[in-house]
Design a protein around this motif. Structure first.
Motif, PDB file in Angstrom:
ATOM      1  N   LEU A 182    -100.353 -10.516  13.261  1.00 28.80           N
ATOM      2  CA  LEU A 182     -99.603 -10.569  12.012  1.00 28.80           C
ATOM      3  C   LEU A 182     -98.333 -11.398  12.158  1.00 28.80           C
ATOM      4  N   ARG A 185     -99.448 -15.301  12.861  1.00 24.48           N
ATOM      5  CA  ARG A 185    -100.286 -16.003  11.907  1.00 24.48           C
ATOM      6  C   ARG A 185     -99.895 -15.788  10.456  1.00 24.48           C
ATOM      7  N   ALA A 186     -99.207 -14.681  10.145  1.00 29.74           N
ATOM      8  CA  ALA A 186     -98.930 -14.362   8.743  1.00 29.74           C
ATOM      9  C   ALA A 186     -97.441 -14.294   8.428  1.00 29.74           C
ATOM     10  N   GLN A 190     -94.375 -17.880   7.397  1.00 24.88           N
ATOM     11  CA  GLN A 190     -93.983 -17.888   5.997  1.00 24.88           C
ATOM     12  C   GLN A 190     -92.526 -17.481   5.795  1.00 24.88           C
ATOM     13  N   ASP A 249    -102.916  -3.521   4.382  1.00 19.49           N
ATOM     14  CA  ASP A 249    -101.709  -4.118   3.812  1.00 19.49           C
ATOM     15  C   ASP A 249    -101.357  -3.387   2.522  1.00 19.49           C
ATOM     16  N   LYS A 282    -100.214 -16.247   0.446  1.00 19.78           N
ATOM     17  CA  LYS A 282    -100.647 -16.852   1.714  1.00 19.78           C
ATOM     18  C   LYS A 282    -100.649 -15.816   2.837  1.00 19.78           C
ATOM     19  N   ILE A 283     -99.661 -14.934   2.824  1.00 19.42           N
ATOM     20  CA  ILE A 283     -99.626 -13.874   3.840  1.00 19.42           C
ATOM     21  C   ILE A 283    -100.845 -12.980   3.704  1.00 19.42           C
ATOM     22  N   GLU A 285    -103.729 -13.740   2.497  1.00 20.32           N
ATOM     23  CA  GLU A 285    -104.926 -14.462   2.952  1.00 20.32           C
ATOM     24  C   GLU A 285    -105.069 -14.372   4.470  1.00 20.32           C
ATOM     25  N   MET A 286    -103.960 -14.573   5.183  1.00 21.99           N
ATOM     26  CA  MET A 286    -104.021 -14.468   6.642  1.00 21.99           C
ATOM     27  C   MET A 286    -104.284 -13.031   7.077  1.00 21.99           C
ATOM     28  N   VAL A 287    -103.736 -12.076   6.348  1.00 22.88           N
ATOM     29  CA  VAL A 287    -103.990 -10.665   6.671  1.00 22.88           C
ATOM     30  C   VAL A 287    -105.467 -10.347   6.480  1.00 22.88           C
ATOM     31  N   GLN A 289    -107.893 -12.381   6.891  1.00 25.17           N
ATOM     32  CA  GLN A 289    -108.603 -12.942   8.047  1.00 25.17           C
ATOM     33  C   GLN A 289    -108.488 -12.024   9.261  1.00 25.17           C
TER      34      GLN A 289
END
Length: 501
Positions: A182, A185-186, A190, A249, A282-283, A285-287, A289
């Motif tokens: 997290l 990547r997230a 950001q 999340d 965007k966060i 989306e990475m979460v 993944q």
């Protein structure tokens, strides 16, 4: 309260004042120098409790992070830190540290220290905080809420037992990997360069305990606040301690509703009115993944690596799990050496316990002797001070008593003089009144002659008036009788001889 107790109380208050900046026990106060680890310098609100202790975690002369610790559950409520900086490569040295001032409020030690060193220098060690020995022989390990892999000083900073909660080995590894993924990547990408990223990780206690001492968390959580002007955001994450549970999340407000006391984690919800929704998407989306990778790993039956693309820092695993990557020979040697290691641990545990209780016993004897001497000195000092105080009070009261007697004598003399003056005045007042009466007799006599003459004249006039009234009244009555008799006689004659008339 005696003077000796007053001096002792003053010393304790002074010592508490010196230690206030680091270990703050007042629930409404901040963390002192560690307030910089919170958004807007404000710790979470609404978590005040008698069993919660605020700790500004210091190591090697610097503040590393802040922790709110529960002495009832013996696990942290939360740990707060700023954006993670790259950690040194390699495995961290496992040196579990304790906080001296939690168990011993009179301790002058200002930093965390090794548990082995604290046994001989900290009173009542382990009475309010967990020790590494509380985890030995159980299925749980010391899991850090602020992992060593996110710290710039993993060798000493985060390996304090006030930053650890019981976790199973598999859950601990998954929790560490989730945090690393997290962050790398997230969250950090950001939030600019990550300097304005504030992280709070916490644990919610359950009803289960390790060795009936250390509470096992029901779930752990993370709250992140990015304070970049015009592009900030806030996110929350929850991970239940049940194995194979994927990290979830949530919004920060939803996370606050899940926590005890319903606190406010960030002031003004981390600038809610100015948050950047695009960055939050965007966060998420990475979460997603990270969650998909975790579910895929679960489906494949492998709880190890969640992503092959995470950064070097994410590849760091907890010290307890580093032996799992050894070769078959290493595993065999480990299996063979395990009984000896356990035996050595047991011997070490017994030796530490015996030494600990021996130190406790010596300390108890010393404390009792010191207490006895202190009690004798205190009683002697109290008696001496009371004696001198009594003498001083008597000496101080002499002038006051003399003044009171003098005032009373003066008042009595004045009363006697007043009575004598009254008697003299009365004695002197008798002839004076007689002389006044004699002197005023002619005046009263002459003044009374006109009044008497007037009264005589009025009396004679009244007599004469009465005489005339009587005479005229008598004559009027006589004439009225005569008139009445004559009238009656004349009427009768007229009635009897009407013709003669």
């Amino acid at each position: 309260m005696g003077p000796a107790r007053c001096l002792a109380l003053g010393g304790l208050l002074a010592l508490a004042g010196l230690l206030e900046g680091r270990l703050v026990r007042e629930q409404e106060a901040g963390f002192g120098e560690c307030d910089r680890f919170f958004y807007a310098g404000t710790p979470p609100a609404g978590l005040a409790a008698a069993a919660h202790v605020k700790i500004c975690q210091r190591s090697e002369g610097a503040e590393r992070f802040a922790t709110l610790y529960s002495t009832r559950d013996r696990i942290p409520v939360y740990s707060a830190f700023r954006a993670a900086r790259p950690a040194p490569l390699g495995a961290a040295e496992q040196r579990w540290l304790v906080e001296p001032q939690i168990d011993d409020a009179n301790s002058s030690l200002e930093e965390v220290m090794d548990e082995a060193d604290a046994i001989s220098s900290v009173n009542n060690l382990g009475s309010k905080q967990a020790l590494h020995a509380d985890y030995l022989g159980s299925d749980y390990q010391t899991g850090q809420l602020y992992p060593f892999s996110l710290s710039s000083d993993p060798d000493t900073a985060t390996f304090t037992l006030t930053n650890a909660a019981p976790m199973t080995p598999s859950f601990q590894k998954r929790w560490y990997v989730n945090l690393n993924s997290l962050m790398d990547r997230a969250l950090t990408p950001q939030c600019g360069d990550g300097e304005e990223l504030y992280i709070i990780t916490g644990a919610v206690p359950s009803d289960l305990k390790v060795k009936d001492k250390v509470t096992i968390p029901e779930f752990v959580w993370l709250a992140a606040c990015c304070a970049v002007p015009g592009g900030g955001w806030a996110m929350g994450f929850v991970k239940h301690t049940r194995d194979r549970e994927v990290i979830e999340d949530v919004m920060v407000k939803e996370l606050e509703k899940l926590l005890p006391f319903k606190p406010q984690l960030f002031q003004n919800n981390c600038g809610e009115s100015e948050q950047d929704t695009e960055k939050m998407k965007k966060i998420l989306e990475m979460v997603n993944q990270v969650q998909d990778e975790e579910r895929r790993v679960d489906s494949e039956g492998d709880s190890g690596t969640l992503s092959s693309t995470r950064s070097t820092r994410s590849t760091l695993v907890p010290p307890e799990a580093s032996g799992e990557r050894s070769s078959l020979l290493g595993k065999l040697l480990g299996f063979t050496a395990t009984p000896f290691i356990k035996l050595c641990q047991l011997i070490y545990f017994l030796a530490v316990r015996i030494l600990k209780y021996l130190v406790y016993f010596l300390w108890y004897v010393t404390k009792q002797v010191t207490h006895g001497l202190e009690s004798c000195l205190y009683r002697l000092g109290s008696a001496t001070i009371s004696y001198f105080l009594a003498i001083g009070e008597e000496l101080a009261s002499i002038p006051w008593k003399v003044l009171k007697v003098t005032v009373r004598i003066t008042r009595a003399i004045l009363r006697i003089l007043c009575c004598l003056l009254k008697v003299v005045c009365r004695i002197v007042g008798i002839p004076v009144r007689v002389l006044v009466d004699v002197a005023t007799f002619p005046v009263y006599t002459i003044g009374a002659v006109p009044i008497v003459c007037r009264d005589i004249a009025m009396g004679l006039g009244g007599i004469i008036s009465l005489f005339f009234d009587t005479a005229f009244g008598t004559m009027g009555g006589l004439f009225k009788v005569i008139f009445t008799v004559g009238k009656q006689i004349g009427y009768k004659i007229t009635f009897d001889n009407p013709g003669e008339l």
